[in-house]
Scaffold this motif. Structure first.
Motif, short mmCIF file in Angstrom:
data_model
loop_
_atom_site.label_atom_id
_atom_site.label_comp_id
_atom_site.label_asym_id
_atom_site.label_seq_id
_atom_site.Cartn_x
_atom_site.Cartn_y
_atom_site.Cartn_z
N GLU A 146 1.03 -1.27 0.50
CA GLU A 146 -0.07 0.07 0.00
C GLU A 146 1.23 1.25 0.00
O GLU A 146 0.20 1.98 -0.59
CB GLU A 146 -0.94 0.35 1.39
CG GLU A 146 -1.76 -0.74 0.88
CD GLU A 146 -2.72 -1.04 2.51
OE1 GLU A 146 -2.10 0.02 3.38
OE2 GLU A 146 -3.75 -2.05 2.88
N LEU A 147 2.36 1.07 0.79
CA LEU A 147 2.30 2.57 0.51
C LEU A 147 3.40 2.62 -0.43
O LEU A 147 4.16 3.89 -0.86
CB LEU A 147 3.63 1.78 2.00
CG LEU A 147 3.17 1.85 3.72
CD1 LEU A 147 4.35 2.03 4.49
CD2 LEU A 147 3.00 3.87 3.99
N VAL A 148 3.81 1.88 -0.84
CA VAL A 148 4.68 1.86 -2.08
C VAL A 148 3.96 2.14 -3.44
O VAL A 148 4.11 2.87 -3.64
CB VAL A 148 5.58 0.39 -3.42
CG1 VAL A 148 6.00 0.21 -4.22
CG2 VAL A 148 6.17 -0.78 -1.58
N ARG A 179 1.39 7.17 -6.55
CA ARG A 179 0.51 7.97 -7.27
C ARG A 179 1.24 9.25 -6.89
O ARG A 179 0.99 10.56 -7.58
CB ARG A 179 -0.95 7.41 -6.14
CG ARG A 179 -1.58 6.56 -6.62
CD ARG A 179 -2.79 6.67 -6.26
NE ARG A 179 -2.73 5.90 -5.11
CZ ARG A 179 -2.58 4.62 -4.56
NH1 ARG A 179 -2.26 3.51 -5.15
NH2 ARG A 179 -2.63 4.77 -3.16
N ARG A 180 1.76 9.63 -5.60
CA ARG A 180 2.37 10.85 -5.34
C ARG A 180 3.55 11.07 -6.61
O ARG A 180 3.39 12.86 -7.51
CB ARG A 180 2.82 11.20 -4.11
CG ARG A 180 1.34 10.91 -3.16
CD ARG A 180 2.91 10.51 -1.73
NE ARG A 180 1.54 10.77 -0.69
CZ ARG A 180 1.42 11.42 0.62
NH1 ARG A 180 2.31 11.76 0.94
NH2 ARG A 180 0.21 11.33 1.64
N ASP A 181 3.99 10.46 -6.60
CA ASP A 181 5.62 10.73 -7.54
C ASP A 181 5.08 11.66 -9.12
O ASP A 181 4.89 11.83 -9.97
CB ASP A 181 6.64 9.78 -7.23
CG ASP A 181 7.60 9.66 -6.91
OD1 ASP A 181 6.97 10.80 -6.31
OD2 ASP A 181 8.82 8.31 -7.01
N ARG A 182 3.68 9.92 -9.42
CA ARG A 182 3.19 10.88 -11.35
C ARG A 182 2.21 11.62 -11.06
O ARG A 182 2.05 12.69 -12.15
CB ARG A 182 2.33 9.07 -11.58
CG ARG A 182 3.42 8.28 -11.94
CD ARG A 182 1.94 7.08 -12.56
NE ARG A 182 2.89 5.93 -13.17
CZ ARG A 182 2.07 4.58 -12.46
NH1 ARG A 182 0.96 4.66 -12.01
NH2 ARG A 182 3.40 3.81 -12.90
N THR A 183 1.96 12.09 -9.81
CA THR A 183 1.08 13.30 -9.46
C THR A 183 2.29 14.56 -9.92
O THR A 183 1.96 15.63 -10.61
CB THR A 183 0.48 13.96 -8.53
OG1 THR A 183 -0.47 13.19 -8.35
CG2 THR A 183 -0.43 15.26 -8.00
N ARG A 184 3.40 14.66 -9.30
CA ARG A 184 4.37 15.69 -8.95
C ARG A 184 4.82 15.51 -10.55
O ARG A 184 5.74 16.62 -10.71
CB ARG A 184 5.25 15.25 -7.88
CG ARG A 184 4.54 15.31 -7.02
CD ARG A 184 5.71 15.09 -5.53
NE ARG A 184 4.69 16.13 -4.17
CZ ARG A 184 5.02 15.28 -2.72
NH1 ARG A 184 6.07 14.21 -3.08
NH2 ARG A 184 4.31 15.21 -1.88
N TYR A 185 5.65 14.53 -10.78
CA TYR A 185 6.40 14.72 -11.63
C TYR A 185 5.82 13.86 -13.73
O TYR A 185 6.38 12.57 -13.35
CB TYR A 185 8.10 13.81 -12.07
CG TYR A 185 7.94 14.09 -9.93
CD1 TYR A 185 8.42 15.68 -10.86
CD2 TYR A 185 8.50 13.68 -9.29
CE1 TYR A 185 9.60 16.11 -8.84
CE2 TYR A 185 9.04 14.12 -7.80
CZ TYR A 185 9.53 15.02 -7.71
OH TYR A 185 9.97 15.74 -6.79
N PRO A 186 4.74 14.46 -13.73
CA PRO A 186 3.83 13.13 -14.97
C PRO A 186 4.96 13.12 -16.16
O PRO A 186 6.23 13.81 -16.34
CB PRO A 186 2.81 13.89 -15.48
CG PRO A 186 2.97 15.32 -14.34
CD PRO A 186 4.30 15.80 -13.41
N GLY A 187 4.90 12.02 -16.08
CA GLY A 187 5.63 11.97 -17.09
C GLY A 187 7.12 11.03 -17.18
O GLY A 187 7.39 10.37 -17.65
#
Length: 62
Positions: A44-46, A51-59
């Motif tokens: 769950e944490l991973v 999800r957070r990385d994809r939001t902050r760094y799209p692509g």
């Protein structure tokens, strides 16, 4: 726990720090494959980190 900020001129700059974090992340991704059975809470944490990385760094992440 308190963190003391070191004002050392040899302190890592943001770009260097980001590069190190990216390299560590890539190595972890190679070491911990998706098929690796992780405890459910760790999975769950991973997933949340992804999800957070994809939001902050799209692509940035595959």
């Amino acid at each position: 726990m308190q963190t003391q900020i070191n004002r050392d001129p040899e302190q890592l700059d943001h770009r260097t720090c980001r590069s190190i974090c990216d390299a560590v992340g890539e190595r972890l991704q190679r070491s911990i494959r998706p098929e690796t059975d992780l405890p459910s809470r760790l999975r769950e944490l991973v997933d949340e980190l992804v999800r957070r990385d994809r939001t902050r760094y799209p692509g940035h992440l595959r």
